[in-house]
Write a protein that holds these residues in place. Sequence first.
Motif, mmCIF file in Angstrom:
data_model
loop_
_atom_site.group_PDB
_atom_site.id
_atom_site.type_symbol
_atom_site.label_atom_id
_atom_site.label_comp_id
_atom_site.label_asym_id
_atom_site.label_seq_id
_atom_site.Cartn_x
_atom_site.Cartn_y
_atom_site.Cartn_z
ATOM 1 N N LEU A 215 0.852 -1.191 0.000
ATOM 2 C CA LEU A 215 0.000 0.000 0.000
ATOM 3 C C LEU A 215 0.889 1.242 0.000
ATOM 4 N N TRP A 216 0.432 2.316 -0.630
ATOM 5 C CA TRP A 216 1.291 3.477 -0.823
ATOM 6 C C TRP A 216 1.920 4.022 0.467
ATOM 7 N N PRO A 217 1.196 4.151 1.587
ATOM 8 C CA PRO A 217 1.847 4.690 2.784
ATOM 9 C C PRO A 217 3.001 3.829 3.297
ATOM 10 N N ASP A 218 3.086 2.574 2.864
ATOM 11 C CA ASP A 218 4.179 1.687 3.270
ATOM 12 C C ASP A 218 5.289 1.605 2.223
ATOM 13 N N PHE A 219 5.118 2.257 1.087
ATOM 14 C CA PHE A 219 6.072 2.172 -0.025
ATOM 15 C C PHE A 219 7.276 3.053 0.267
ATOM 16 N N ARG A 220 8.469 2.455 0.227
ATOM 17 C CA ARG A 220 9.693 3.174 0.548
ATOM 18 C C ARG A 220 10.778 2.893 -0.498
ATOM 19 N N LYS A 221 11.952 3.448 -0.273
ATOM 20 C CA LYS A 221 13.047 3.329 -1.246
ATOM 21 C C LYS A 221 13.344 1.875 -1.611
ATOM 22 N N GLU A 222 13.323 0.986 -0.624
ATOM 23 C CA GLU A 222 13.622 -0.422 -0.903
ATOM 24 C C GLU A 222 12.628 -0.997 -1.908
ATOM 25 N N ASN A 223 11.359 -0.594 -1.802
ATOM 26 C CA ASN A 223 10.343 -1.040 -2.762
ATOM 27 C C ASN A 223 10.629 -0.463 -4.143
ATOM 28 N N LEU A 224 11.085 0.787 -4.173
ATOM 29 C CA LEU A 224 11.466 1.415 -5.437
ATOM 30 C C LEU A 224 12.632 0.670 -6.073
ATOM 31 N N TYR A 225 13.626 0.316 -5.269
ATOM 32 C CA TYR A 225 14.787 -0.419 -5.790
ATOM 33 C C TYR A 225 14.364 -1.764 -6.381
ATOM 34 N N GLU A 226 13.426 -2.435 -5.719
ATOM 35 C CA GLU A 226 12.929 -3.723 -6.231
ATOM 36 C C GLU A 226 12.299 -3.545 -7.603
ATOM 37 N N ALA A 227 11.520 -2.484 -7.760
ATOM 38 C CA ALA A 227 10.866 -2.220 -9.048
ATOM 39 C C ALA A 227 11.900 -1.929 -10.129
ATOM 40 N N ILE A 228 12.930 -1.165 -9.797
ATOM 41 C CA ILE A 228 13.961 -0.826 -10.781
ATOM 42 C C ILE A 228 14.758 -2.066 -11.164
ATOM 43 N N LEU A 229 15.056 -2.919 -10.200
ATOM 44 C CA LEU A 229 15.780 -4.160 -10.505
ATOM 45 C C LEU A 229 14.938 -5.063 -11.399
ATOM 46 N N ASP A 230 13.640 -5.125 -11.143
ATOM 47 C CA ASP A 230 12.746 -5.907 -12.000
ATOM 48 C C ASP A 230 12.783 -5.340 -13.414
ATOM 49 N N PHE A 231 12.745 -4.024 -13.535
ATOM 50 C CA PHE A 231 12.830 -3.352 -14.838
ATOM 51 C C PHE A 231 14.122 -3.727 -15.553
ATOM 52 N N GLN A 232 15.221 -3.722 -14.835
ATOM 53 C CA GLN A 232 16.516 -3.991 -15.450
ATOM 54 C C GLN A 232 16.690 -5.461 -15.853
ATOM 55 N N ASN A 233 15.837 -6.323 -15.324
ATOM 56 C CA ASN A 233 15.899 -7.737 -15.691
ATOM 57 C C ASN A 233 14.957 -8.101 -16.835
ATOM 58 N N ARG A 234 14.277 -7.111 -17.387
ATOM 59 C CA ARG A 234 13.358 -7.370 -18.496
ATOM 60 C C ARG A 234 14.041 -7.072 -19.834
ATOM 61 N N GLU A 235 13.566 -7.752 -20.865
ATOM 62 C CA GLU A 235 14.048 -7.504 -22.214
ATOM 63 C C GLU A 235 13.063 -6.566 -22.899
ATOM 64 N N ARG A 236 13.526 -5.389 -23.265
ATOM 65 C CA ARG A 236 12.663 -4.378 -23.885
ATOM 66 C C ARG A 236 12.833 -4.460 -25.393
ATOM 67 N N ARG A 237 11.798 -4.942 -26.080
ATOM 68 C CA ARG A 237 11.935 -5.237 -27.513
ATOM 69 C C ARG A 237 11.270 -4.201 -28.416
ATOM 70 N N PHE A 238 10.300 -3.433 -27.930
ATOM 71 C CA PHE A 238 9.624 -2.408 -28.745
ATOM 72 C C PHE A 238 9.096 -2.986 -30.060
ATOM 73 N N GLY A 239 8.556 -4.203 -30.024
ATOM 74 C CA GLY A 239 7.982 -4.802 -31.218
ATOM 75 C C GLY A 239 8.951 -5.646 -32.016
ATOM 76 N N LYS A 240 10.235 -5.592 -31.697
ATOM 77 C CA LYS A 240 11.209 -6.414 -32.419
ATOM 78 C C LYS A 240 11.316 -7.796 -31.769
ATOM 79 N N THR A 241 12.111 -8.663 -32.350
ATOM 80 C CA THR A 241 12.355 -9.983 -31.785
ATOM 81 C C THR A 241 13.599 -9.938 -30.902
ATOM 82 N N SER A 242 13.769 -10.972 -30.096
ATOM 83 C CA SER A 242 14.959 -11.046 -29.246
ATOM 84 C C SER A 242 16.224 -11.058 -30.086
#
Length: 261
Positions: A215-242
């Motif tokens: 929940l938002w009142p419990d969201f802190r930097k550590e939660n933000l870091y988790e989201a950014i790490l998840d982002f960095q582990n994704r393959e961003r293809r923008f419609g192209k193939t791997s």
Amino acid sequence: MSLLEQIDKQRLPRHIAIIMDGNGRWAKEQGQDRLYGHFHGVESVRNIVEGCAELGIGYLTLYAFSTENWDRPAYEVNGLMELLIDTIRKEVDTLNRNNIRLHMIGDMQMLPESAQHELEEAMELTGTNTGLNLVMALSYSSRWELVHAMRQVAEDVKAGKVDPGAVTPALLEQYLCTRGIPDPELMIRTSGEFRISNFLLYQLAYAELYFTPTLWPDFRKENLYEAILDFQNRERRFGKTSEQIAEVPTGVISKDSIGRF
């Protein structure tokens, strides 16, 4: 190794957008009314803004109040507006100390005059800052934004300022509230809901979506870091193939370069 140490500072999302959801449910869990949750949500805003500034994120957009929120009970809307005015007034000095520039997107004319005044003054006072761009989405909804943009385009076509055949995505973007702001690369929604809720529908076309039960009142930097790490582990293809992505040199891939595919 801490979550912060695991983040690749060379691959940060340039723009993070957040739907700050769950204040009311958090307050209910505490046996309090909804405004109690909104009040405590301000501390999360401070913490996440600080975290983004420390990381070197370029843009942070926070969905603070939608056009649909005007239909909430009057006591909650009035309380939110008072909280908004008070928070902006108190935070300007902090924004300046941290080189943060404040922006606003949405229908400002719907806000109380006192809120408009505080926002305009805060944006002017932080206007020369060169660090994090903090974008507050207030009295905002994407459908409102698109209708507003289309009306402006239609008026300019009627006035002979725009050739209908020249209307392109690039031209349309100049009529949006976010003109001059890069599209979000990462969108975070708190509270366990899996919806975009009329938020930046055009701009989120290629964003990575991250949903957390926190929940938002419990969201802190550590939660933000988790989201950014998840982002960095994704393959961003923008419609192209791997395979096609593998052929593009690191740092070249972007919506602008291959978003047509």
